[in-house]
Each structure stands twice: as structure tokens, then as C-alpha cells.
Scaffold this motif. Sequence first.
Motif, PDB file in Angstrom:
ATOM      1  N   SER A  38       0.854  -1.179   0.000  1.00 27.71           N
ATOM      2  CA  SER A  38       0.000   0.000   0.000  1.00 27.71           C
ATOM      3  C   SER A  38       0.898   1.240   0.000  1.00 27.71           C
ATOM      4  O   SER A  38       2.104   1.145   0.234  1.00 27.71           O
ATOM      5  CB  SER A  38      -0.885   0.011   1.243  1.00 27.71           C
ATOM      6  OG  SER A  38      -0.094   0.252   2.398  1.00 27.71           O
ATOM      7  N   ASN A  39       0.299   2.403  -0.212  1.00 28.27           N
ATOM      8  CA  ASN A  39       1.082   3.636  -0.184  1.00 28.27           C
ATOM      9  C   ASN A  39       1.679   3.904   1.191  1.00 28.27           C
ATOM     10  O   ASN A  39       2.771   4.455   1.295  1.00 28.27           O
ATOM     11  CB  ASN A  39       0.235   4.833  -0.632  1.00 28.27           C
ATOM     12  CG  ASN A  39       0.229   4.974  -2.139  1.00 28.27           C
ATOM     13  OD1 ASN A  39       1.037   4.377  -2.839  1.00 28.27           O
ATOM     14  ND2 ASN A  39      -0.695   5.761  -2.648  1.00 28.27           N
ATOM     15  N   VAL A  40       0.981   3.512   2.243  1.00 28.16           N
ATOM     16  CA  VAL A  40       1.532   3.686   3.591  1.00 28.16           C
ATOM     17  C   VAL A  40       2.827   2.883   3.726  1.00 28.16           C
ATOM     18  O   VAL A  40       3.852   3.391   4.187  1.00 28.16           O
ATOM     19  CB  VAL A  40       0.505   3.265   4.669  1.00 28.16           C
ATOM     20  CG1 VAL A  40       1.150   3.203   6.041  1.00 28.16           C
ATOM     21  CG2 VAL A  40      -0.680   4.213   4.673  1.00 28.16           C
ATOM     22  N   ASP A  41       2.798   1.620   3.295  1.00 29.88           N
ATOM     23  CA  ASP A  41       3.997   0.786   3.378  1.00 29.88           C
ATOM     24  C   ASP A  41       5.111   1.299   2.472  1.00 29.88           C
ATOM     25  O   ASP A  41       6.282   1.297   2.850  1.00 29.88           O
ATOM     26  CB  ASP A  41       3.675  -0.667   3.033  1.00 29.88           C
ATOM     27  CG  ASP A  41       2.848  -1.345   4.103  1.00 29.88           C
ATOM     28  OD1 ASP A  41       2.958  -0.945   5.277  1.00 29.88           O
ATOM     29  OD2 ASP A  41       2.089  -2.269   3.772  1.00 29.88           O
ATOM     30  N   LEU A  42       4.749   1.723   1.267  1.00 24.35           N
ATOM     31  CA  LEU A  42       5.772   2.276   0.364  1.00 24.35           C
ATOM     32  C   LEU A  42       6.427   3.512   0.967  1.00 24.35           C
ATOM     33  O   LEU A  42       7.641   3.680   0.885  1.00 24.35           O
ATOM     34  CB  LEU A  42       5.155   2.635  -0.995  1.00 24.35           C
ATOM     35  CG  LEU A  42       4.771   1.486  -1.902  1.00 24.35           C
ATOM     36  CD1 LEU A  42       4.030   1.999  -3.134  1.00 24.35           C
ATOM     37  CD2 LEU A  42       5.990   0.668  -2.317  1.00 24.35           C
ATOM     38  N   PHE A  43       5.628   4.358   1.602  1.00 22.39           N
ATOM     39  CA  PHE A  43       6.178   5.573   2.198  1.00 22.39           C
ATOM     40  C   PHE A  43       7.090   5.242   3.380  1.00 22.39           C
ATOM     41  O   PHE A  43       8.194   5.770   3.491  1.00 22.39           O
ATOM     42  CB  PHE A  43       5.049   6.514   2.642  1.00 22.39           C
ATOM     43  CG  PHE A  43       5.563   7.812   3.182  1.00 22.39           C
ATOM     44  CD1 PHE A  43       6.105   8.753   2.328  1.00 22.39           C
ATOM     45  CD2 PHE A  43       5.527   8.078   4.533  1.00 22.39           C
ATOM     46  CE1 PHE A  43       6.598   9.961   2.808  1.00 22.39           C
ATOM     47  CE2 PHE A  43       6.013   9.279   5.035  1.00 22.39           C
ATOM     48  CZ  PHE A  43       6.549  10.216   4.173  1.00 22.39           C
TER      49      PHE A  43
END
Length: 193
Positions: free
Chosen positions: A94-99
Motif C-alpha cells: 500500500s502507499n503507507v507501506d511504500l512511504f
Amino acid sequence: HLNKYNQSRNKFPQYDDEEFQLAYYTINTQCVHFDMEIDSKDQDNNLYLIPYLDFVNHSIEPNTISKFNHLTHSYDICTINFNEQITFLYNRHSNVDLFIEYDFILSSNPYNQLNIEYELEQILSNEQIQLIKSYNYWNSLEFYSGNNDSAWTVIKAIELTINQNKWSPYHDPSSETKYQSIKKQNERISKYS
């Protein structure tokens, strides 16, 4: 994510936080997990550090095939198209994990997700939450942006907020109830999107 980080952190108490964070994120951006030929008690041991791997960019549609080569004992990245920047899928993050892991997000990420546990805690009673947990629905209450269908667990949790008297963990809700659940779910998602 914090639990995963703390599990690793607890294995190395001899290092201060700054030293550990530098090592943790340096390794995390240059490693891959895959099955080892030998048995391992801890699957976390199935990690290989590959220098320069962090120079290969992430893509939802990668143009490489990457795998461990057992003959040469090396990690091969084979390109599909010549004269292009090579890319591969880091993982279905997810974008949270990527960030958190890599310090970037994607404007269109089919693996983006929204966990609604917090929102449900605000509207459900403790008894309702315990009921959902008793059916193991609580740990999979996520919406994925690349998926138009809602997970069964999400439909059942939202249905419980609408129609507690006729709620069943297994019964497929009526079309009207399902419609109301999806309508309510979309209203909640729009608040957090």
C-alpha cells in the motif's frame, strides 16, 4: 508496521536507536526474501542482501523477471525490453507501506488499502466488536483501491452496524442490505480518501 519493526529491534538491543534505524532501512531497501534450499527455523532468515538493488525502481508493471539462480548462486534480473530503465515490483505494498519503507507513494496504486478497524471501534459496541473478532473477521477489515468488490468481512462488519437483529456471520445478505452496506461503506471511504 511498527510491530514488525519492534520485533527486529528487540533482537539487537546492543545498538542505539539511530544505529539500528540506519542498518534496518539500509538492509530493507537492498534485500529480497525467497525460499532457501536448506531448512530454516525462522523464515526471517530467508533474506538476501543484494548491493545496488535499491537502484532498481518499483513499478506496478515491471519490465524484468528476477530470481535466484541456483546454478551460479546469484540473483538475476533479466530485462524484457532493451534500452529502458529496469523496474520490478517491490511487493504488493500500500502507499503507507511504500512511504514507510521506501519514502515514496504512487498516485495510482492498485494495492492501496484502507483499514477500517478504527472507524468501526467508534460506532460498534464492545459486544459487537467481540462478536466480529470471534469469527476472525476483525484482522481483515480492509478496502483495496484496485478491487471493486468488498471483502466478505467488511460487508459483514458494516451489515452489523445496520441490521444487528438479523445479522448472521455466514448468511449472504439480501440485495437491499448489501446495497445499504456498500452505500454506507462508500460514504465512510470518501471521508478518508
